[in-house]
Structures are given as C-alpha cells and as structure tokens.
Motif scaffolding. Structure first.
Motif, mmCIF file in Angstrom:
data_model
loop_
_atom_site.group_PDB
_atom_site.id
_atom_site.type_symbol
_atom_site.label_atom_id
_atom_site.label_comp_id
_atom_site.label_asym_id
_atom_site.label_seq_id
_atom_site.Cartn_x
_atom_site.Cartn_y
_atom_site.Cartn_z
ATOM 1 N N SER A 2 0.824 -1.209 0.000
ATOM 2 C CA SER A 2 0.000 0.000 0.000
ATOM 3 C C SER A 2 0.857 1.257 0.000
ATOM 4 C CB SER A 2 -0.912 0.022 1.228
ATOM 5 O OG SER A 2 -1.850 -1.020 1.163
ATOM 6 N N SER A 3 0.325 2.285 -0.646
ATOM 7 C CA SER A 3 0.916 3.623 -0.620
ATOM 8 C C SER A 3 -0.051 4.510 0.142
ATOM 9 C CB SER A 3 1.094 4.162 -2.040
ATOM 10 O OG SER A 3 1.992 3.373 -2.766
ATOM 11 N N TYR A 4 0.434 5.137 1.207
ATOM 12 C CA TYR A 4 -0.398 5.961 2.071
ATOM 13 C C TYR A 4 -0.159 7.436 1.770
ATOM 14 C CZ TYR A 4 -0.709 1.583 4.641
ATOM 15 O OH TYR A 4 -0.916 0.277 4.987
ATOM 16 N N PHE A 5 -1.233 8.160 1.518
ATOM 17 C CA PHE A 5 -1.153 9.589 1.247
ATOM 18 C C PHE A 5 -1.908 10.330 2.339
ATOM 19 C CE2 PHE A 5 -0.135 7.648 -2.744
ATOM 20 C CZ PHE A 5 0.811 8.498 -3.310
ATOM 21 N N ILE A 6 -1.184 11.185 3.052
ATOM 22 C CA ILE A 6 -1.715 11.905 4.209
ATOM 23 C C ILE A 6 -2.256 13.261 3.761
ATOM 24 C CG2 ILE A 6 -1.078 12.957 6.413
ATOM 25 C CD1 ILE A 6 1.201 10.757 6.512
ATOM 26 N N ILE A 7 -3.499 13.546 4.163
ATOM 27 C CA ILE A 7 -4.130 14.826 3.841
ATOM 28 C C ILE A 7 -4.466 15.524 5.153
ATOM 29 C CG2 ILE A 7 -6.004 15.974 2.615
ATOM 30 C CD1 ILE A 7 -6.264 13.426 0.894
ATOM 31 N N PRO A 8 -3.567 16.406 5.605
ATOM 32 C CA PRO A 8 -3.818 17.143 6.840
ATOM 33 C C PRO A 8 -4.989 18.118 6.690
ATOM 34 C CG PRO A 8 -1.484 17.177 6.295
ATOM 35 C CD PRO A 8 -2.232 16.677 5.082
ATOM 36 N N GLY A 9 -5.390 18.669 7.813
ATOM 37 C CA GLY A 9 -6.447 19.660 7.814
ATOM 38 C C GLY A 9 -5.900 21.070 7.780
ATOM 39 N N LEU A 10 -6.757 21.980 8.124
ATOM 40 C CA LEU A 10 -6.441 23.406 8.144
ATOM 41 C C LEU A 10 -5.143 23.644 8.915
ATOM 42 C CD1 LEU A 10 -7.985 26.028 7.253
ATOM 43 C CD2 LEU A 10 -8.788 26.155 9.597
ATOM 44 N N GLY A 11 -4.233 24.415 8.332
ATOM 45 C CA GLY A 11 -2.992 24.756 9.019
ATOM 46 C C GLY A 11 -1.896 23.716 8.916
ATOM 47 N N ASN A 12 -2.179 22.568 8.269
ATOM 48 C CA ASN A 12 -1.219 21.471 8.160
ATOM 49 C C ASN A 12 -1.064 20.806 9.529
ATOM 50 O OD1 ASN A 12 0.711 19.674 7.192
ATOM 51 N ND2 ASN A 12 2.043 21.240 6.347
ATOM 52 N N HIS A 66 -7.332 14.008 8.079
ATOM 53 C CA HIS A 66 -7.648 14.512 9.410
ATOM 54 C C HIS A 66 -8.375 15.837 9.253
ATOM 55 C CE1 HIS A 66 -6.835 16.813 13.165
ATOM 56 N NE2 HIS A 66 -7.269 15.677 13.684
ATOM 57 N N SER A 67 -9.477 16.001 10.000
ATOM 58 C CA SER A 67 -10.188 17.259 10.078
ATOM 59 C C SER A 67 -10.665 17.704 8.697
ATOM 60 C CB SER A 67 -9.288 18.287 10.776
ATOM 61 O OG SER A 67 -10.006 19.409 11.174
ATOM 62 N N LEU A 68 -10.216 18.860 8.208
ATOM 63 C CA LEU A 68 -10.630 19.329 6.888
ATOM 64 C C LEU A 68 -10.114 18.406 5.784
ATOM 65 C CD1 LEU A 68 -12.266 21.662 5.626
ATOM 66 C CD2 LEU A 68 -10.098 22.866 5.297
ATOM 67 N N GLY A 69 -9.086 17.648 6.071
ATOM 68 C CA GLY A 69 -8.605 16.639 5.124
ATOM 69 C C GLY A 69 -9.662 15.588 4.828
ATOM 70 N N CYS A 70 -10.542 15.321 5.796
ATOM 71 C CA CYS A 70 -11.639 14.365 5.582
ATOM 72 C C CYS A 70 -12.652 14.921 4.590
ATOM 73 C CB CYS A 70 -12.328 14.029 6.901
ATOM 74 S SG CYS A 70 -11.254 13.239 8.111
ATOM 75 N N ALA A 71 -12.962 16.212 4.723
ATOM 76 C CA ALA A 71 -13.858 16.850 3.758
ATOM 77 C C ALA A 71 -13.230 16.826 2.371
ATOM 78 C CB ALA A 71 -14.165 18.284 4.186
ATOM 79 N N THR A 72 -11.920 17.001 2.316
ATOM 80 C CA THR A 72 -11.215 16.931 1.035
ATOM 81 C C THR A 72 -11.386 15.557 0.406
ATOM 82 O OG1 THR A 72 -9.594 18.527 1.866
ATOM 83 C CG2 THR A 72 -8.956 17.240 -0.069
ATOM 84 N N ILE A 73 -11.241 14.509 1.200
ATOM 85 C CA ILE A 73 -11.417 13.150 0.684
ATOM 86 C C ILE A 73 -12.845 12.949 0.189
ATOM 87 C CG2 ILE A 73 -11.486 10.702 1.331
ATOM 88 C CD1 ILE A 73 -9.066 11.318 3.199
ATOM 89 N N ALA A 74 -13.833 13.428 0.942
ATOM 90 C CA ALA A 74 -15.230 13.273 0.537
ATOM 91 C C ALA A 74 -15.502 13.993 -0.787
ATOM 92 C CB ALA A 74 -16.161 13.786 1.636
ATOM 93 N N ARG A 83 -11.287 5.168 -8.185
ATOM 94 C CA ARG A 83 -11.426 4.191 -7.109
ATOM 95 C C ARG A 83 -10.041 3.866 -6.565
ATOM 96 N NH1 ARG A 83 -15.208 -0.881 -6.449
ATOM 97 N NH2 ARG A 83 -14.215 -1.694 -4.595
ATOM 98 N N ILE A 84 -9.932 3.923 -5.246
ATOM 99 C CA ILE A 84 -8.672 3.618 -4.581
ATOM 100 C C ILE A 84 -8.880 2.413 -3.663
ATOM 101 C CG2 ILE A 84 -7.790 5.977 -4.736
ATOM 102 C CD1 ILE A 84 -8.714 6.380 -1.802
ATOM 103 N N LYS A 85 -7.839 2.028 -2.974
ATOM 104 C CA LYS A 85 -7.926 0.892 -2.053
ATOM 105 C C LYS A 85 -8.750 1.233 -0.823
ATOM 106 C CE LYS A 85 -4.941 -2.627 -0.052
ATOM 107 N NZ LYS A 85 -3.534 -3.084 0.038
ATOM 108 N N GLY A 86 -8.551 2.449 -0.276
ATOM 109 C CA GLY A 86 -9.299 2.798 0.916
ATOM 110 C C GLY A 86 -8.921 4.153 1.474
ATOM 111 N N ALA A 87 -9.597 4.519 2.566
ATOM 112 C CA ALA A 87 -9.314 5.791 3.235
ATOM 113 C C ALA A 87 -9.657 5.695 4.711
ATOM 114 C CB ALA A 87 -10.105 6.938 2.592
ATOM 115 N N PHE A 115 -18.957 6.161 -0.551
ATOM 116 C CA PHE A 115 -17.658 5.957 -1.182
ATOM 117 C C PHE A 115 -17.658 4.633 -1.929
ATOM 118 C CE2 PHE A 115 -15.848 8.540 2.545
ATOM 119 C CZ PHE A 115 -15.774 9.707 1.809
ATOM 120 N N ASP A 116 -16.865 4.599 -3.011
ATOM 121 C CA ASP A 116 -16.740 3.394 -3.816
ATOM 122 C C ASP A 116 -15.478 2.615 -3.437
ATOM 123 O OD1 ASP A 116 -17.493 1.594 -5.785
ATOM 124 O OD2 ASP A 116 -16.423 2.663 -7.365
#
Length: 175
Positions: A2-12, A66-74, A83-87, A115-116
C-alpha cells in the motif's frame, strides 16, 4: 504494498501530530502538500490530491485524512470518479456547523455520497469540531466502518496524539 497519502487539515500538521509520526514511520507514507494551508480553497486542494496520485497505482492507494482533510477526501471521492484501495478519515470536521468559522472556501456542504472504496471513520466523543452523532452520520452516509475512541478531543497534537500506534493499527483494517 500500500501507498499511504496523508491529507492534513487546516494549518497542516505540525511536528508533534500523529500524521507527522505516520509520515516518518515508513517510506510508503507521503504527505500531500497544499498551496494554502490557512485559507484553503477546496478545488485547489482537490487538484493537489490529483497531482499527488497521478503516478500512483490507485489499487494500492490509501488516503489518510484529518479534520478538513476528511472533507477533502469526501469531495475528491465525489468528483474524481477514481477508485482507490481505501481511506481512513480521522476527526472529520463538520464544515456546516455554526462554530466552524474558519476561512475555508468550497468545503461545505459536506458530500454525503457513498464511497466506492473501503473506509474507516475514527471519531471522539468530545471533539469540538464535530459531534459524535454527526461523525457517525457521515460514516453511515459514506458506507464507512465507524470507530468511537472515547474522549480524545480533536485527535490531534493538542489532544496528545503523536505516537498514535492505535491509528497505525486501524490502517491495517484497510489493507
């Protein structure tokens, strides 16, 4: 692998945040950088996600928000059609709540499309940016497995979450 991509929220996420710990834990963790961390525009953040994933094998990609990063994923899941492996979505901020007054453009309303891909939502009963009921509602709409970790605040550095090995264990449920 797996390749993990981290999406932080507001302010990093700073040096004492669990996302930094994850990023430093192995070579297959990558933080997605944004042009503007403090007054973000959703469409810009989505472009950054697409750019980060352009050469990745999507069948092996797991997003960690995390945080606003979750809204980004949505939003990304709704608009990309990929379609990805997961989140794993941790402490998804309720961008529609009255107390969410941060300068974040285009993140509301929160997409509620299923989500698909496999997802896990991790939330806390005393998170100031999302009620446990609203986090559960998001998880139900998205078709996500839901984990309530009790009184953990916003599950960030201020709440004492740096070496969050339990979070790494949660990721294994997506592999």
């Amino acid at each position: 692998m797996s390749s993990y991509f981290i999406i932080p929220g507001l302010g990093n996420s700073g040096p004492l945040h669990w996302q930094t710990y994850f990023e430093e834990s192995a070579a297959n963790f990558t933080r997605i950088d944004q042009k503007e961390w403090d007054a973000p525009v959703c469409s810009d953040w989505l472009l950054s996600v697409d750019e980060a994933l352009k050469d990745a094998d999507l069948s092996e990609v797991i997003l960690i928000g995390h945080s606003l990063g979750c809204a980004t994923i949505a939003h990304w899941a709704k608009h990309s059609g990929k379609r990805i492996k997961g989140a794993m979505l941790v402490a998804p901020s309720d961008v529609e709540a009255l107390n969410y007054t941060f300068p974040a453009i285009g993140f509301a309303p929160m997409p509620l499309d299923r989500f698909d891909f496999k997802t896990l939502v991790v939330a806390s009963v005393n998170d100031e940016w999302v009620s446990i009921e609203r986090a559960k509602y998001f998880a139900d709409c998205w078709g996500s497995r839901f984990v309530d970790i009790g009184e953990a605040g916003h599950i960030n550095a201020a709440s004492g979450f740096y070496k969050w090995n339990e979070g790494l264990e949660f990721l294994k449920k997506l592999d």
